[in-house]
Design a protein around this motif. Structure first.
Motif, PDB file in Angstrom:
ATOM      1  N   ARG A 147       0.505  -1.240   0.179  1.00 47.12           N
ATOM      2  CA  ARG A 147      -0.026   0.038   0.304  1.00 47.12           C
ATOM      3  C   ARG A 147       0.644   1.692   0.453  1.00 47.12           C
ATOM      4  NH1 ARG A 147      -3.863  -1.944   4.583  1.00 47.12           N
ATOM      5  NH2 ARG A 147      -4.184  -4.011   3.837  1.00 47.12           N
ATOM      6  N   LEU A 148       2.138   1.362   0.960  1.00 41.60           N
ATOM      7  CA  LEU A 148       2.652   2.959   0.508  1.00 41.60           C
ATOM      8  C   LEU A 148       3.977   2.029  -0.545  1.00 41.60           C
ATOM      9  CD1 LEU A 148       2.985   3.212   4.326  1.00 41.60           C
ATOM     10  CD2 LEU A 148       1.745   4.123   2.621  1.00 41.60           C
ATOM     11  N   THR A 161       6.719   3.728   0.722  1.00 45.51           N
ATOM     12  CA  THR A 161       8.129   4.144   1.416  1.00 45.51           C
ATOM     13  C   THR A 161       7.849   3.393   2.767  1.00 45.51           C
ATOM     14  OG1 THR A 161       7.498   6.166   1.385  1.00 45.51           O
ATOM     15  CG2 THR A 161       9.936   5.383   0.012  1.00 45.51           C
ATOM     16  N   GLY A 162       9.240   3.159   3.571  1.00 42.54           N
ATOM     17  CA  GLY A 162       8.111   3.489   5.442  1.00 42.54           C
ATOM     18  C   GLY A 162       8.024   1.983   5.444  1.00 42.54           C
ATOM     19  N   VAL A 163       7.757   2.239   7.218  1.00 43.26           N
ATOM     20  CA  VAL A 163       6.705   0.509   7.282  1.00 43.26           C
ATOM     21  C   VAL A 163       4.882   0.813   7.567  1.00 43.26           C
ATOM     22  CG1 VAL A 163       6.846  -0.427   9.328  1.00 43.26           C
ATOM     23  CG2 VAL A 163       9.186   0.103   8.101  1.00 43.26           C
ATOM     24  N   LEU A 164       4.770   0.340   7.652  1.00 43.86           N
ATOM     25  CA  LEU A 164       3.354  -0.316   8.508  1.00 43.86           C
ATOM     26  C   LEU A 164       2.977  -1.562   9.254  1.00 43.86           C
ATOM     27  CD1 LEU A 164       0.858   1.347   7.893  1.00 43.86           C
ATOM     28  CD2 LEU A 164       0.557   0.262   5.844  1.00 43.86           C
ATOM     29  N   VAL A 165       3.509  -1.581   9.918  1.00 40.36           N
ATOM     30  CA  VAL A 165       2.388  -2.697  10.549  1.00 40.36           C
ATOM     31  C   VAL A 165       0.465  -2.215  11.431  1.00 40.36           C
ATOM     32  CG1 VAL A 165       2.874  -3.666  13.406  1.00 40.36           C
ATOM     33  CG2 VAL A 165       5.049  -2.303  11.518  1.00 40.36           C
ATOM     34  N   GLU A 166      -0.269  -2.989  11.339  1.00 43.39           N
ATOM     35  CA  GLU A 166      -1.300  -2.768  11.544  1.00 43.39           C
ATOM     36  C   GLU A 166      -1.962  -3.595  12.219  1.00 43.39           C
ATOM     37  OE1 GLU A 166      -3.378  -0.177   8.029  1.00 43.39           O
ATOM     38  OE2 GLU A 166      -2.449  -2.995   7.186  1.00 43.39           O
ATOM     39  N   ASP A 211      -0.028  -7.275  20.914  1.00 44.70           N
ATOM     40  CA  ASP A 211      -2.033  -7.466  20.776  1.00 44.70           C
ATOM     41  C   ASP A 211      -1.990  -6.011  20.077  1.00 44.70           C
ATOM     42  OD1 ASP A 211      -4.094  -7.445  21.818  1.00 44.70           O
ATOM     43  OD2 ASP A 211      -3.843  -6.828  23.638  1.00 44.70           O
ATOM     44  N   ARG A 212      -2.144  -6.395  19.308  1.00 47.53           N
ATOM     45  CA  ARG A 212      -3.049  -5.972  17.968  1.00 47.53           C
ATOM     46  C   ARG A 212      -2.028  -4.455  17.918  1.00 47.53           C
ATOM     47  NH1 ARG A 212      -8.104  -5.037  20.117  1.00 47.53           N
ATOM     48  NH2 ARG A 212      -7.545  -6.792  21.822  1.00 47.53           N
ATOM     49  N   LEU A 213      -1.373  -4.650  17.739  1.00 49.99           N
ATOM     50  CA  LEU A 213       0.246  -3.411  17.786  1.00 49.99           C
ATOM     51  C   LEU A 213      -0.069  -2.430  16.258  1.00 49.99           C
ATOM     52  CD1 LEU A 213       3.307  -3.272  19.040  1.00 49.99           C
ATOM     53  CD2 LEU A 213       2.895  -2.478  17.101  1.00 49.99           C
ATOM     54  N   ASP A 214      -0.349  -1.374  16.039  1.00 51.44           N
ATOM     55  CA  ASP A 214      -0.068  -0.646  14.691  1.00 51.44           C
ATOM     56  C   ASP A 214       1.154   0.064  15.189  1.00 51.44           C
ATOM     57  OD1 ASP A 214      -2.226  -1.335  13.714  1.00 51.44           O
ATOM     58  OD2 ASP A 214      -3.243   0.186  15.842  1.00 51.44           O
ATOM     59  N   LEU A 215       1.953   0.366  13.703  1.00 44.46           N
ATOM     60  CA  LEU A 215       3.095   1.513  14.220  1.00 44.46           C
ATOM     61  C   LEU A 215       3.338   1.917  12.682  1.00 44.46           C
ATOM     62  CD1 LEU A 215       5.684   2.453  15.365  1.00 44.46           C
ATOM     63  CD2 LEU A 215       6.434   0.028  14.593  1.00 44.46           C
ATOM     64  N   THR A 216       3.796   2.880  12.480  1.00 38.75           N
ATOM     65  CA  THR A 216       4.382   3.318  11.084  1.00 38.75           C
ATOM     66  C   THR A 216       5.042   3.959  11.035  1.00 38.75           C
ATOM     67  OG1 THR A 216       2.932   5.999  11.332  1.00 38.75           O
ATOM     68  CG2 THR A 216       1.660   3.503   9.489  1.00 38.75           C
ATOM     69  N   ILE A 217       6.463   3.960   9.800  1.00 35.93           N
ATOM     70  CA  ILE A 217       7.934   4.679  10.176  1.00 35.93           C
ATOM     71  C   ILE A 217       7.843   5.745   8.442  1.00 35.93           C
ATOM     72  CG2 ILE A 217      10.103   4.541   9.650  1.00 35.93           C
ATOM     73  CD1 ILE A 217       9.688   1.450  12.104  1.00 35.93           C
ATOM     74  N   GLU A 218       7.679   6.251   8.914  1.00 35.89           N
ATOM     75  CA  GLU A 218       7.748   7.101   7.320  1.00 35.89           C
ATOM     76  C   GLU A 218       8.830   6.789   7.123  1.00 35.89           C
ATOM     77  OE1 GLU A 218       4.955   9.115   6.525  1.00 35.89           O
ATOM     78  OE2 GLU A 218       4.083   8.778   8.124  1.00 35.89           O
ATOM     79  N   ASN A 219       9.730   7.683   4.741  1.00 39.84           N
ATOM     80  CA  ASN A 219      10.948   7.278   5.042  1.00 39.84           C
ATOM     81  C   ASN A 219      11.666   8.350   5.548  1.00 39.84           C
ATOM     82  OD1 ASN A 219      12.453   6.942   2.839  1.00 39.84           O
ATOM     83  ND2 ASN A 219      12.370   8.967   1.519  1.00 39.84           N
ATOM     84  N   ARG A 259      23.252   8.791   8.791  1.00 42.16           N
ATOM     85  CA  ARG A 259      21.638   9.361   8.894  1.00 42.16           C
ATOM     86  C   ARG A 259      21.699  10.635   7.560  1.00 42.16           C
ATOM     87  NH1 ARG A 259      17.129  11.192  12.701  1.00 42.16           N
ATOM     88  NH2 ARG A 259      15.974  10.460  10.794  1.00 42.16           N
ATOM     89  N   ARG A 260      23.189  11.616   7.454  1.00 47.51           N
ATOM     90  CA  ARG A 260      23.259  12.055   6.789  1.00 47.51           C
ATOM     91  C   ARG A 260      23.585  12.143   5.297  1.00 47.51           C
ATOM     92  NH1 ARG A 260      26.843  15.129   9.459  1.00 47.51           N
ATOM     93  NH2 ARG A 260      25.573  14.900  11.904  1.00 47.51           N
ATOM     94  N   LYS A 261      24.451  10.765   5.331  1.00 49.92           N
ATOM     95  CA  LYS A 261      24.507  10.253   4.223  1.00 49.92           C
ATOM     96  C   LYS A 261      23.921   9.145   3.585  1.00 49.92           C
ATOM     97  CE  LYS A 261      29.768  10.242   6.278  1.00 49.92           C
ATOM     98  NZ  LYS A 261      30.391   9.883   6.157  1.00 49.92           N
ATOM     99  N   HIS A 262      22.925   8.174   4.674  1.00 51.63           N
ATOM    100  CA  HIS A 262      22.590   6.815   4.547  1.00 51.63           C
ATOM    101  C   HIS A 262      21.406   7.810   4.598  1.00 51.63           C
ATOM    102  CE1 HIS A 262      25.153   3.978   4.073  1.00 51.63           C
ATOM    103  NE2 HIS A 262      26.087   4.440   4.358  1.00 51.63           N
ATOM    104  N   HIS A 263      20.253   7.198   3.091  1.00 49.49           N
ATOM    105  CA  HIS A 263      18.241   7.899   3.442  1.00 49.49           C
ATOM    106  C   HIS A 263      17.363   6.921   3.504  1.00 49.49           C
ATOM    107  CE1 HIS A 263      19.572  11.480   2.354  1.00 49.49           C
ATOM    108  NE2 HIS A 263      20.827  11.380   1.507  1.00 49.49           N
ATOM    109  N   ALA A 264      17.696   6.164   4.769  1.00 45.76           N
ATOM    110  CA  ALA A 264      16.708   4.768   5.465  1.00 45.76           C
ATOM    111  C   ALA A 264      15.890   5.565   6.221  1.00 45.76           C
ATOM    112  CB  ALA A 264      17.689   3.902   5.558  1.00 45.76           C
ATOM    113  N   SER A 265      15.339   4.550   6.267  1.00 47.86           N
ATOM    114  CA  SER A 265      13.991   4.868   7.804  1.00 47.86           C
ATOM    115  C   SER A 265      14.471   4.265   8.913  1.00 47.86           C
ATOM    116  CB  SER A 265      12.506   3.938   7.777  1.00 47.86           C
ATOM    117  OG  SER A 265      12.373   4.558   6.398  1.00 47.86           O
TER     118      SER A 265
END
Lengths: 241, 300
Positions: A8-9, A11-16, A29-37, A173-179
């Motif tokens: 669905r995305l 980039t980033g991470v989607l936990v539903e 226990d029904r954990l939600d988390l998103t991480i942006e790019n 983090r300045r050199k590598h563009h990763a979540s």
């Protein structure tokens, strides 16, 4: 079924609504988390609260018992222990997952990024704890991942080395563009590095704390102390402060 | 010890407080650089001279005592001939051309048997270690074979394979193959799971995981297996050659035994032990090369 497996995305991470059980014990226990790019999220929580369980799910090392997880295919992990192959020299440890003729060249570059240029031929047993963990960082970053998962990577290091590693992470983090998802139980480490801090308890993630402080303010400021107090309250340690 | 002294101290204080103040109550230790003394050439020379023979000190001492006792007539030649006598017999047998031929045929048997045994042990060990199917096919059999003494199967081998070379070679192969399988299997299965997991997360394919993680990780266990294989193959050699042979070291010993030539029996034994020593040195050299990454090998 195809709707669930369709990404669905971009980039980033989607936990539903992710569930993870060990026998009768529900760890997630029904954990939600998103991480942006390019966002660095710190997952904070006491030992045994399920932080590493969640990280292993994101890494694809284990499968969830319910819910849905979406992560980039290009991802890397830095474990708490360095997990270097003792029978391979440093350079070969870094090239472990690389293919192609330029593998050595890229590994050398990654090693120089973590300030270990010239140590390519050392055996892992000859390295200090901090050096070994830097090799592990280089091994993770050399494949240019879109998501880096860090499982208490600096927990076993001494306080001074840990501070140096924090500087290094900021620089990388300045050199590598990763979540990035950093799992830790160290509140100060969380404040030092995070764009956003989430506290985990009872298998769920609480309200997020955005950290929009300058590097100096992260060291010492009123806002820092307020954030620290709020995090300790979330961890159920408010009375001790 | 310190508990006792503490318990008695108050009484001593009551009786003579000044006396206890003058005697040092706490034991202290002072450490200085240990290599200060070693750097002098005299020091290194002295260290060399103190244990000039290393681990071979005891065998040499035994040899000297043995020689003295034999020369003094305490030990009878039929019971245990003097080491110099054994050496003389060895030279004599060598010059007669008997020993060289016997040694050659024995080494040939050991070599062929080892080659067969190690090949089977390594191939099955790798298959068993990597594949669950391999484990189910080979593991039970290997465990059963491991409990059967080498010497007990010898009569059966004679019935099955005759009294010729085949029995001898197969007995050696049997002795070498089983420990190699068992150790290699255990070594591959014993490789740290966390390292395998890590390797997979870096995106390394199965081939990479096998060649960079599993095989190198199994090498210490492989070397243990090799040590056992070499030792058992020599045992198999002795067993095979003493039962039915008309040439070889075992034949030399059996023949000498029949004619009560104890010195010749000892020649055979000495050669067997030298073969064992050489095998051990061979594995040690392999260890030095293959296990360079171990911190204990950095010192040498």
């Amino acid at each position: 079924m195809t709707a669930a497996t369709e990404p669905r995305l971009e980039t980033g991470v989607l936990v539903e609504q992710v569930v993870r059980r060990f026998g009768d014990r529900v760890v997630l226990d029904r954990l939600d988390l998103t991480i942006e790019n390019e966002e660095l999220v710190v997952l904070l929580g006491p030992s045994g609260c399920g932080k590493s369980t969640l990280l292993r799910l994101l890494a694809g090392l284990d499968r969830p018992d319910g819910g849905r997880i979406e992560v980039p295919a290009k991802r890397a992990i830095v474990f708490q222990g360095d997990r270097l192959l003792p029978w391979q020299r440093v350079l070969r440890n870094v090239t472990l997952g690389l293919r192609g003729a330029d593998a050595d060249e890229r590994a050398r570059k990654a090693l120089s990024e973590v300030n270990l240029a010239g140590r390519e031929k050392a055996w892992p047993k000859q390295l200090s704890g901090g050096e070994a963990q830097r090799v592990a960082l280089a091994r993770a970053l050399v494949s240019e991942p879109e998501l880096v998962l860090l499982d208490e990577p600096f927990a076993a290091l001494d306080a001074i080395t840990r501070l140096r590693m924090h500087d290094l992470v900021r620089e990388l983090r300045r050199k590598h563009h990763a979540s990035m998802l950093l799992v830790t139980h160290d509140v100060d480490e969380a404040i030092a590095l995070a764009d956003r801090i989430v506290v985990m308890s009872n298998g769920r993630i609480g309200e997020p704390h955005r950290v929009q402080l300058s590097a100096a303010d992260r060291e010492a400021s009123v806002a820092r102390e307020e954030l620290r107090a709020a995090l300790l309250a979330d961890l159920g340690l408010a009375s001790q402060h | 010890m310190s508990d006792v002294s503490l318990a008695t101290k108050p009484a001593a204080f009551d009786l003579a407080p000044t006396a206890s103040a003058t005697t040092p109550s706490r034991v202290r230790e002072v450490f200085l650089p240990g290599d200060a003394r070693r750097q002098t050439t005299f020091g290194t020379l002295r260290r060399r001279l103190r244990w000039p023979l290393g681990i071979y000190t005891t065998p040499v001492v035994i040899l000297i005592v043995w020689e003295v006792l034999a020369q003094a007539g305490v030990l009878k030649p039929t019971y245990a001939p003097a080491p110099t006598d054994i050496a003389g017999t060895t030279v004599e047998l060598w010059n007669d051309g008997v020993l060289g031929a016997d040694l050659l045929i024995s080494l040939q048997r050991a070599g062929i048997g080892l080659a067969i045994g190690l090949s089977i042990g390594i191939v099955t060990g790798v298959l068993g270690g990597f594949l669950r199917v391999g484990e189910y096919v080979f593991n039970g059999l290997a465990q059963i074979l491991n409990t059967i003494p080498l010497l007990a199967v010898l009569p059966l081998f004679v019935v099955w394979f005759g009294i010729d070379e085949l029995t001898k070679v197969l007995l050696i192969a049997f002795g070498a193959g089983v420990p190699m399988y068992l150790n290699l299997f255990a070594a591959i299965r014993g490789v740290d799971q966390r390292l395998i997991e890590m390797a997979r997360t870096t995106g390394a394919g199965s081939w990479r995981v096998v060649t960079r993680v599993l095989l190198p990780g199994a090498i210490p266990g492989f070397l243990v297996g090799l040590r056992f294989s070499l030792a058992y193959s020599i045992l198999g050699l002795v067993a095979a050659e003493t039962v039915n042979a008309d040439e070889g070291l075992g034949f030399l010993i059996t023949q000498a035994q029949t004619y009560l030539q104890t010195n010749k029996v000892f020649v055979g034994l000495v050669i067997y032990s030298i073969l064992g020593l050489l095998a051990d040195q061979f594995v040690r050299t392999l260890e030095r090369v293959l296990l360079r990454w171990r911190p204990s090998y950095e010192a040498t």
